[in-house]
Design a protein around this motif. Structure first.
Motif, PDB file in Angstrom:
ATOM      1  N   VAL A  81       0.856  -1.184   0.000  1.00 61.30           N
ATOM      2  CA  VAL A  81       0.000   0.000   0.000  1.00 61.30           C
ATOM      3  C   VAL A  81       0.895   1.238   0.000  1.00 61.30           C
ATOM      4  CG1 VAL A  81      -1.790   1.248   1.224  1.00 61.30           C
ATOM      5  CG2 VAL A  81      -1.758  -1.237   1.267  1.00 61.30           C
ATOM      6  N   HIS A  82       0.689   2.103  -0.965  1.00 60.17           N
ATOM      7  CA  HIS A  82       1.551   3.289  -1.059  1.00 60.17           C
ATOM      8  C   HIS A  82       1.017   4.418  -0.191  1.00 60.17           C
ATOM      9  CE1 HIS A  82       4.125   1.785  -4.198  1.00 60.17           C
ATOM     10  NE2 HIS A  82       3.061   1.301  -4.807  1.00 60.17           N
ATOM     11  N   SER A  83       1.921   5.116   0.511  1.00 61.65           N
ATOM     12  CA  SER A  83       1.467   6.258   1.302  1.00 61.65           C
ATOM     13  C   SER A  83       1.841   7.582   0.657  1.00 61.65           C
ATOM     14  CB  SER A  83       2.022   6.187   2.719  1.00 61.65           C
ATOM     15  OG  SER A  83       2.952   5.160   2.872  1.00 61.65           O
ATOM     16  N   PHE A  84       2.665   7.547  -0.400  1.00 56.54           N
ATOM     17  CA  PHE A  84       3.051   8.794  -1.058  1.00 56.54           C
ATOM     18  C   PHE A  84       2.606   8.763  -2.517  1.00 56.54           C
ATOM     19  CE2 PHE A  84       6.048   8.421   2.426  1.00 56.54           C
ATOM     20  CZ  PHE A  84       6.030   9.698   2.950  1.00 56.54           C
ATOM     21  N   ALA A  85       2.154   9.912  -3.017  1.00 56.74           N
ATOM     22  CA  ALA A  85       1.639   9.990  -4.384  1.00 56.74           C
ATOM     23  C   ALA A  85       2.772  10.178  -5.394  1.00 56.74           C
ATOM     24  CB  ALA A  85       0.621  11.124  -4.489  1.00 56.74           C
ATOM     25  N   VAL A 122       1.224   6.725  -8.082  1.00 55.91           N
ATOM     26  CA  VAL A 122       0.951   5.310  -7.810  1.00 55.91           C
ATOM     27  C   VAL A 122      -0.275   5.122  -6.929  1.00 55.91           C
ATOM     28  CG1 VAL A 122       3.235   4.331  -8.156  1.00 55.91           C
ATOM     29  CG2 VAL A 122       2.718   5.441  -6.004  1.00 55.91           C
ATOM     30  N   THR A 123      -0.595   6.138  -6.118  1.00 53.46           N
ATOM     31  CA  THR A 123      -1.737   6.002  -5.225  1.00 53.46           C
ATOM     32  C   THR A 123      -3.065   6.018  -5.987  1.00 53.46           C
ATOM     33  OG1 THR A 123      -1.401   8.348  -4.881  1.00 53.46           O
ATOM     34  CG2 THR A 123      -0.801   6.895  -3.082  1.00 53.46           C
ATOM     35  N   ARG A 124      -3.020   6.512  -7.239  1.00 48.03           N
ATOM     36  CA  ARG A 124      -4.277   6.626  -7.988  1.00 48.03           C
ATOM     37  C   ARG A 124      -4.423   5.575  -9.064  1.00 48.03           C
ATOM     38  NH1 ARG A 124      -6.483  12.585  -8.174  1.00 48.03           N
ATOM     39  NH2 ARG A 124      -5.881  13.166  -6.065  1.00 48.03           N
ATOM     40  N   LEU A 125      -3.552   4.561  -9.049  1.00 53.30           N
ATOM     41  CA  LEU A 125      -3.667   3.504 -10.045  1.00 53.30           C
ATOM     42  C   LEU A 125      -4.583   2.407  -9.514  1.00 53.30           C
ATOM     43  CD1 LEU A 125       0.101   3.180 -11.017  1.00 53.30           C
ATOM     44  CD2 LEU A 125      -1.670   4.433 -12.221  1.00 53.30           C
ATOM     45  N   SER A 126      -5.238   1.715 -10.431  1.00 50.09           N
ATOM     46  CA  SER A 126      -6.068   0.577 -10.013  1.00 50.09           C
ATOM     47  C   SER A 126      -5.149  -0.579  -9.645  1.00 50.09           C
ATOM     48  CB  SER A 126      -6.987   0.168 -11.148  1.00 50.09           C
ATOM     49  OG  SER A 126      -6.241  -0.527 -12.128  1.00 50.09           O
TER      50      SER A 126
END
Lengths: 252, 322
Positions: A81-85, A122-126
């Motif tokens: 799970v990424h915490s940075f965009a 990366v936070t907005r990728l499916s």
């Protein structure tokens, strides 16, 4: 390239023997919790077996430093799970050791259709898009070794989340990499695709080795039933194995 | 991207140099005797400038690398309890022995703070190790330690007299005017070392963006990297807190602001954070020097100016990404 002898981890794996040679394309199969991920981590040099040993080119893999392994061994693990965009392209670049400003090679971007993803955070990728970015990250890290045909690719469930077209293009890509001399070990849940693309397979159940070897050795109705606990129909259609589970199970 | 980072460095360095000059020349116009001028410059303004630069740099850099190591954009030295341990010791010292402290042993307070910071970090580390999970456990343990020391400090408040309370309040909100060469000669190298070390290993920090397993796959032992980063930032922040009290907000403000400007690559980000943190505190120093507001707590200024700025940056950042 990799030799496992009597590798065991208590409660996870029991006396696994396996020899993976250069340019082979192995698929590790088995139910959830069969020990696939543990086995892959051991072969990637990221976890130590409690019993037995894992040799890489004749030397215990624990004798290699992580920095040395990182030059030719790619590893793809379960989702983070990424915490940075972070923009996906920059994220991939962070792991491209020392390659600096070199652009990603076209073969890689095409095989994973990265172009539309690179500028997005990366936070907005499916889920599937993140998977493609992560696979690119893993391969880009060892790209020099891949080009030389000397890489070892250890990918844990690379097809998870990919749509059928991306699964096919990625497996074809892996097949090409193996033909260039790279060795690939992945875990898979898609029997038909594995039978079609892998050169070898290993079937695990509850940490035990059910079968391992070439596709025709492993993909027998008997082995699959032992591995998955249900019966399968296997038909050979123009040299492609079609594998269908019998569902609902026929009570005998 | 490279050019953007370069422009940022140049801008920040220029601003920093301008502010340094401004602070050093505060008393130039007042046509004082040159001997007095040099004395003030050497004994007051130079330590002030050095304190501002080092404290600002180490707070911003430590926060930036803690955020990466703990996978939490909200992490700052306060959240993992480094400052709270130091504050507790400071409160104890200021309230229990205010008079002896002011006279006999002027270095007791900074020393105590440093020890307090390291003790609380060590405690957090022990708790986190028992909990096994790295990032979340450190944050939870930090919050627990902060809560406990907050409660103890509340008890001290009840016991304290008015003057001690006032001292404590000022210390807790930070001040750049509590140093001298003696303190700086010890704390300075520690802060500088912490900043340099963290910038030096910034490439490996990039590998932590994808989690610990991927960092290991990329060639570094994640446990060691995390442990070293925690230690470096605890030492640096401990020194900063003992020099300047607890200064809020820089750790949260600076890294987030710069990530919106130059991106997530820690190799560019950490040095920029060091520069920017230094510039922010230099600006505070300049402000207090020219307005003769020495008693104004630093946190008050950083929060008053920084809060709205961060909000603005976040707001515009959202627009850009959407």
């Amino acid at each position: 390239m990799i030799t496992l002898s009597k590798v065991g981890v208590s409660g996870r794996l029991d006396a696994i023997n396996l020899v993976v040679n250069k340019a082979q394309h192995w698929h590790i199969l088995g139910q959830n919790g069969a020990g696939k991920s543990t086995l892959l981590q051991i072969m990637a040099g990221l976890a130590l077996p409690q019993h037995g040993h894992c040799l890489l080119s004749g030397t215990p893999i624990s004798d290699y430093s992580l920095a040395h392994l990182a030059r030719f061994r790619a590893f793809h693990g379960q989702q983070q799970v990424h915490s940075f965009a972070i923009p996906a392209g920059q994220y991939i670049d962070f792991y491209g050791a020392g390659k600096g400003a070199h652009p990603l090679p076209a073969v890689l971007t095409e095989a994973l259709e990265l172009k539309p993803l690179l500028s997005r955070p990366v936070t907005r990728l499916s889920g599937g898009e993140q998977q493609r970015v992560n696979l690119a990250r893993a391969l880009w890290q060892v790209w020099t070794a891949i080009e030389a045909g000397e890489a070892l690719l250890v990918l844990d469930e690379p097809m998870q989340g990919l749509d059928i077209r991306h699964q096919l293009t990625f497996l074809t890509f892996l097949q090409q990499l193996c033909q260039q001399g790279n060795s690939t070990i992945i875990s898979s849940h898609n029997l038909t695709l594995s039978a079609r693309f892998a050169s070898h397979a290993m079937l695990l159940n509850g940490g035990q080795q059910v079968a391992s070897g070439t596709i025709s050795q492993v993909f027998t109705a008997e082995n699959l039933k032992m591995g998955y606990g249900i019966a399968f129909d296997i038909t050979n259609n123009q040299n492609t194995l079609q594998i269908h589970p019998q569902w609902p199970p026929v009570l005998s | 991207m490279k050019r953007l980072a370069f422009t940022t460095y140049t801008g920040l360095t220029t601003a920093g140099l301008a502010l340094i000059t401004a602070v050093l020349l505060t008393d130039w116009q007042e046509s004082v005797a040159s001997e007095v001028f040099w004395h003030i410059l050497w004994q007051l303004q130079l330590p002030l400038v050095i304190t501002a630069i080092l404290v600002g740099a180490v707070l911003a850099v430590s926060a930036a690398s803690l955020q990466v190591v703990l996978h939490n954009p909200l992490a700052d030295p306060g959240i993992i309890g480094i400052s709270s341990g130091a504050s507790l010791v400071a409160a104890g010292l200021l309230i229990v022995q205010p008079i002896q402290l002011a006279q006999g042993a002027p270095y007791l307070l900074p020393l105590g703070c440093f020890i307090g910071a390291l003790l609380s970090t060590w405690l957090i580390y022990l708790v986190a190790r028992r909990l096994r999970g790295a990032a979340m456990a450190v944050i939870l343990a930090g919050i627990a330690i902060s809560t406990v020391s907050g409660a103890l400090m509340a008890w001290l408040y009840v016991l304290a007299d008015a003057q001690a309370l006032r001292n404590l309040t000022f210390w807790l909100m930070g001040s750049l005017y509590q140093t001298d060469w003696m303190i700086l000669s010890v704390a300075g190298p520690v802060m500088l070392g912490s900043v340099v070390y963290q910038c030096w290993q910034s490439r490996q920090l990039n590998w932590l963006y994808g989690g610990e397993t991927l960092a290991a796959a990329a060639g570094v032992t994640p446990e060691k990297l995390i442990k070293k980063t925690l230690l470096a930032s605890a030492l640096g922040v401990g020194a900063a807190v003992s020099v300047a009290g607890s200064i809020a907000f820089i750790g949260l403000l600076v890294p987030h602001f710069l990530r919106l400007v130059i991106g997530y690559n820690n190799r560019a980000l950490l040095p920029a954070c060091a520069l920017c943190g230094a510039v922010v505190l230099l600006a505070v120093a300049t402000l207090t020097e020219y307005l003769h507001l020495i008693t104004l707590p630093v946190s008050m200024i950083t929060a008053t100016v920084g809060g709205p700025l961060l909000l603005l940056a976040l707001y515009r950042g959202q627009w850009k990404v959407a």
